[in-house]
Design a protein around this motif. Structure first.
Motif, PDB file in Angstrom:
ATOM      1  N   VAL A  18       0.835  -1.197   0.000  1.00 17.68           N
ATOM      2  CA  VAL A  18       0.000   0.000   0.000  1.00 17.68           C
ATOM      3  C   VAL A  18       0.872   1.250   0.000  1.00 17.68           C
ATOM      4  O   VAL A  18       0.614   2.203  -0.745  1.00 17.68           O
ATOM      5  N   VAL A  19       1.917   1.257   0.828  1.00 15.90           N
ATOM      6  CA  VAL A  19       2.821   2.407   0.894  1.00 15.90           C
ATOM      7  C   VAL A  19       3.499   2.618  -0.453  1.00 15.90           C
ATOM      8  O   VAL A  19       3.572   3.750  -0.955  1.00 15.90           O
ATOM      9  N   GLU A  20       4.002   1.546  -1.049  1.00 17.12           N
ATOM     10  CA  GLU A  20       4.691   1.685  -2.332  1.00 17.12           C
ATOM     11  C   GLU A  20       3.754   2.216  -3.409  1.00 17.12           C
ATOM     12  O   GLU A  20       4.110   3.128  -4.167  1.00 17.12           O
ATOM     13  N   ALA A  21       2.566   1.671  -3.508  1.00 18.59           N
ATOM     14  CA  ALA A  21       1.623   2.117  -4.526  1.00 18.59           C
ATOM     15  C   ALA A  21       1.228   3.575  -4.311  1.00 18.59           C
ATOM     16  O   ALA A  21       1.137   4.351  -5.269  1.00 18.59           O
ATOM     17  N   GLN A  22       1.032   3.952  -3.057  1.00 16.27           N
ATOM     18  CA  GLN A  22       0.656   5.334  -2.758  1.00 16.27           C
ATOM     19  C   GLN A  22       1.791   6.292  -3.102  1.00 16.27           C
ATOM     20  O   GLN A  22       1.559   7.350  -3.679  1.00 16.27           O
ATOM     21  N   MET A  23       3.002   5.933  -2.756  1.00 12.44           N
ATOM     22  CA  MET A  23       4.148   6.799  -3.057  1.00 12.44           C
ATOM     23  C   MET A  23       4.374   6.916  -4.560  1.00 12.44           C
ATOM     24  O   MET A  23       4.672   7.997  -5.063  1.00 12.44           O
ATOM     25  N   ARG A  24       4.231   5.820  -5.286  1.00 13.62           N
ATOM     26  CA  ARG A  24       4.380   5.872  -6.749  1.00 13.62           C
ATOM     27  C   ARG A  24       3.313   6.769  -7.366  1.00 13.62           C
ATOM     28  O   ARG A  24       3.570   7.490  -8.326  1.00 13.62           O
ATOM     29  N   SER A  25       2.116   6.702  -6.824  1.00 16.61           N
ATOM     30  CA  SER A  25       1.037   7.538  -7.333  1.00 16.61           C
ATOM     31  C   SER A  25       1.266   9.013  -7.005  1.00 16.61           C
ATOM     32  O   SER A  25       1.048   9.886  -7.850  1.00 16.61           O
ATOM     33  N   LEU A  26       1.704   9.284  -5.789  1.00 18.20           N
ATOM     34  CA  LEU A  26       1.860  10.675  -5.355  1.00 18.20           C
ATOM     35  C   LEU A  26       3.056  11.378  -5.982  1.00 18.20           C
ATOM     36  O   LEU A  26       3.022  12.595  -6.178  1.00 18.20           O
ATOM     37  N   ARG A  27       4.097  10.660  -6.315  1.00 13.41           N
ATOM     38  CA  ARG A  27       5.289  11.340  -6.822  1.00 13.41           C
ATOM     39  C   ARG A  27       5.094  11.885  -8.238  1.00 13.41           C
ATOM     40  O   ARG A  27       5.898  12.687  -8.691  1.00 13.41           O
ATOM     41  N   THR A  28       4.040  11.487  -8.925  1.00 16.82           N
ATOM     42  CA  THR A  28       3.753  12.064 -10.240  1.00 16.82           C
ATOM     43  C   THR A  28       2.718  13.183 -10.179  1.00 16.82           C
ATOM     44  O   THR A  28       2.402  13.759 -11.213  1.00 16.82           O
ATOM     45  N   ARG A  29       2.223  13.487  -8.994  1.00 19.33           N
ATOM     46  CA  ARG A  29       1.236  14.557  -8.846  1.00 19.33           C
ATOM     47  C   ARG A  29       1.914  15.916  -8.966  1.00 19.33           C
ATOM     48  O   ARG A  29       3.122  16.052  -8.801  1.00 19.33           O
ATOM     49  N   ASP A  30       1.121  16.935  -9.234  1.00 18.62           N
ATOM     50  CA  ASP A  30       1.643  18.271  -9.517  1.00 18.62           C
ATOM     51  C   ASP A  30       2.470  18.844  -8.370  1.00 18.62           C
ATOM     52  O   ASP A  30       3.506  19.471  -8.603  1.00 18.62           O
ATOM     53  N   PHE A  31       2.026  18.655  -7.124  1.00 16.45           N
ATOM     54  CA  PHE A  31       2.759  19.246  -6.008  1.00 16.45           C
ATOM     55  C   PHE A  31       4.143  18.624  -5.836  1.00 16.45           C
ATOM     56  O   PHE A  31       5.091  19.299  -5.468  1.00 16.45           O
ATOM     57  N   ALA A  32       4.274  17.331  -6.133  1.00 20.92           N
ATOM     58  CA  ALA A  32       5.588  16.685  -6.028  1.00 20.92           C
ATOM     59  C   ALA A  32       6.488  17.102  -7.187  1.00 20.92           C
ATOM     60  O   ALA A  32       7.687  17.348  -6.987  1.00 20.92           O
ATOM     61  N   VAL A  33       5.926  17.201  -8.368  1.00 23.89           N
ATOM     62  CA  VAL A  33       6.704  17.657  -9.523  1.00 23.89           C
ATOM     63  C   VAL A  33       7.150  19.096  -9.320  1.00 23.89           C
ATOM     64  O   VAL A  33       8.288  19.463  -9.664  1.00 23.89           O
ATOM     65  N   ALA A  34       6.276  19.925  -8.743  1.00 31.36           N
ATOM     66  CA  ALA A  34       6.645  21.313  -8.462  1.00 31.36           C
ATOM     67  C   ALA A  34       7.774  21.380  -7.439  1.00 31.36           C
ATOM     68  O   ALA A  34       8.691  22.202  -7.569  1.00 31.36           O
ATOM     69  N   ALA A  35       7.747  20.532  -6.437  1.00 33.91           N
ATOM     70  CA  ALA A  35       8.814  20.522  -5.432  1.00 33.91           C
ATOM     71  C   ALA A  35      10.136  20.095  -6.054  1.00 33.91           C
ATOM     72  O   ALA A  35      11.194  20.648  -5.726  1.00 33.91           O
ATOM     73  N   VAL A  36      10.102  19.143  -6.965  1.00 34.21           N
ATOM     74  CA  VAL A  36      11.323  18.716  -7.661  1.00 34.21           C
ATOM     75  C   VAL A  36      11.851  19.857  -8.514  1.00 34.21           C
ATOM     76  O   VAL A  36      13.059  20.141  -8.529  1.00 34.21           O
ATOM     77  N   SER A  37      10.963  20.546  -9.230  1.00 31.33           N
ATOM     78  CA  SER A  37      11.411  21.635 -10.106  1.00 31.33           C
ATOM     79  C   SER A  37      11.937  22.830  -9.317  1.00 31.33           C
ATOM     80  O   SER A  37      12.744  23.602  -9.841  1.00 31.33           O
ATOM     81  N   MET A  38      11.515  22.968  -8.064  1.00 24.51           N
ATOM     82  CA  MET A  38      12.029  24.057  -7.228  1.00 24.51           C
ATOM     83  C   MET A  38      13.346  23.686  -6.570  1.00 24.51           C
ATOM     84  O   MET A  38      13.942  24.498  -5.880  1.00 24.51           O
ATOM     85  N   GLY A  39      13.795  22.451  -6.759  1.00 20.58           N
ATOM     86  CA  GLY A  39      15.086  22.036  -6.248  1.00 20.58           C
ATOM     87  C   GLY A  39      15.070  21.474  -4.843  1.00 20.58           C
ATOM     88  O   GLY A  39      16.106  21.436  -4.173  1.00 20.58           O
ATOM     89  N   ALA A  40      13.922  21.001  -4.383  1.00 20.79           N
ATOM     90  CA  ALA A  40      13.843  20.419  -3.047  1.00 20.79           C
ATOM     91  C   ALA A  40      14.603  19.092  -3.021  1.00 20.79           C
ATOM     92  O   ALA A  40      14.665  18.368  -4.015  1.00 20.79           O
ATOM     93  N   SER A  41      15.187  18.789  -1.875  1.00 20.50           N
ATOM     94  CA  SER A  41      15.921  17.528  -1.749  1.00 20.50           C
ATOM     95  C   SER A  41      14.950  16.347  -1.706  1.00 20.50           C
ATOM     96  O   SER A  41      13.759  16.513  -1.438  1.00 20.50           O
ATOM     97  N   ASN A  42      15.477  15.175  -1.973  1.00 21.73           N
ATOM     98  CA  ASN A  42      14.633  13.972  -1.959  1.00 21.73           C
ATOM     99  C   ASN A  42      14.007  13.739  -0.590  1.00 21.73           C
ATOM    100  O   ASN A  42      12.853  13.318  -0.494  1.00 21.73           O
ATOM    101  N   MET A  43      14.773  13.982   0.475  1.00 23.82           N
ATOM    102  CA  MET A  43      14.236  13.786   1.832  1.00 23.82           C
ATOM    103  C   MET A  43      13.104  14.771   2.114  1.00 23.82           C
ATOM    104  O   MET A  43      12.103  14.409   2.725  1.00 23.82           O
ATOM    105  N   ARG A  44      13.266  15.998   1.688  1.00 23.09           N
ATOM    106  CA  ARG A  44      12.217  17.000   1.903  1.00 23.09           C
ATOM    107  C   ARG A  44      10.962  16.620   1.133  1.00 23.09           C
ATOM    108  O   ARG A  44       9.855  16.720   1.662  1.00 23.09           O
ATOM    109  N   ILE A  45      11.124  16.190  -0.093  1.00 21.60           N
ATOM    110  CA  ILE A  45       9.964  15.793  -0.896  1.00 21.60           C
ATOM    111  C   ILE A  45       9.262  14.609  -0.241  1.00 21.60           C
ATOM    112  O   ILE A  45       8.035  14.581  -0.136  1.00 21.60           O
ATOM    113  N   MET A  46      10.045  13.653   0.235  1.00 18.91           N
ATOM    114  CA  MET A  46       9.451  12.460   0.823  1.00 18.91           C
ATOM    115  C   MET A  46       8.709  12.785   2.119  1.00 18.91           C
ATOM    116  O   MET A  46       7.567  12.359   2.304  1.00 18.91           O
ATOM    117  N   PHE A  47       9.360  13.553   3.020  1.00 12.83           N
ATOM    118  CA  PHE A  47       8.768  13.776   4.338  1.00 12.83           C
ATOM    119  C   PHE A  47       7.797  14.951   4.389  1.00 12.83           C
ATOM    120  O   PHE A  47       6.898  14.958   5.230  1.00 12.83           O
TER     121      PHE A  47
END
Length: 138
Positions: free
Chosen positions: A16-45
């Motif tokens: 469940v955790v894996e499927a949810q994380m895979r789904s959420l990492r393609t959402r707009d807010f996660a993509v926006a955080a990546v494009s703003m240069g947030a670290s992987n830990m910040r994006i995850m937590f």
């Protein structure tokens, strides 16, 4: 018994955790955080984990109900907790010979198992409703 059940039932929650994380990492807010240069830990937590809490809690709550049933039937079959120690499965197994003369010996532990499992299922359902941000409640 609890450790054995816990070691074998974590995989459902992990899926469940894996499927949810895979789904959420393609959402707009996660993509926006990546494009703003947030670290992987910040994006995850800060981005992914708060949005994934609801399905994780619901899956964990439903696993508790499954663990209660697993302990009961393992003890009922005689492979779990041994008879001097009380267990709902032991109580049901011991009540088999008294079903005609004292049926409450089997009814009470069976009702307790049913009540406990149903309660955890209702708690999981209520937590899903309370924690789901997409659910529009009046």
């Amino acid at each position: 018994i609890v450790m054995l059940i816990a070691m074998t039932s974590w995989m459902e929650v992990a899926r469940v955790v894996e499927a949810q994380m895979r789904s959420l990492r393609t959402r707009d807010f996660a993509v926006a955080a990546v494009s703003m240069g947030a670290s992987n830990m910040r994006i995850m937590f800060r981005e992914l984990l708060p949005n994934a809490v609801a399905p994780i809690v619901v899956a964990a709550t439903l696993n508790v109900a499954h663990a209660i049933l697993a302990e009961s039937y393992i003890s009922f079959l005689g492979y779990g907790i041994q008879p001097p120690t009380p267990s709902w499965g032991n109580m049901l197994e011991g009540a088999q010979s008294y079903l005609t003369s004292a049926p409450w010996l089997a009814i009470l532990p069976g009702a307790a198992i049913t009540l406990a499992v149903t309660s955890f299922n209702f708690v999981g359902d209520g937590l899903r409703d309370a924690l789901d941000p997409r659910l529009d409640l009046p």
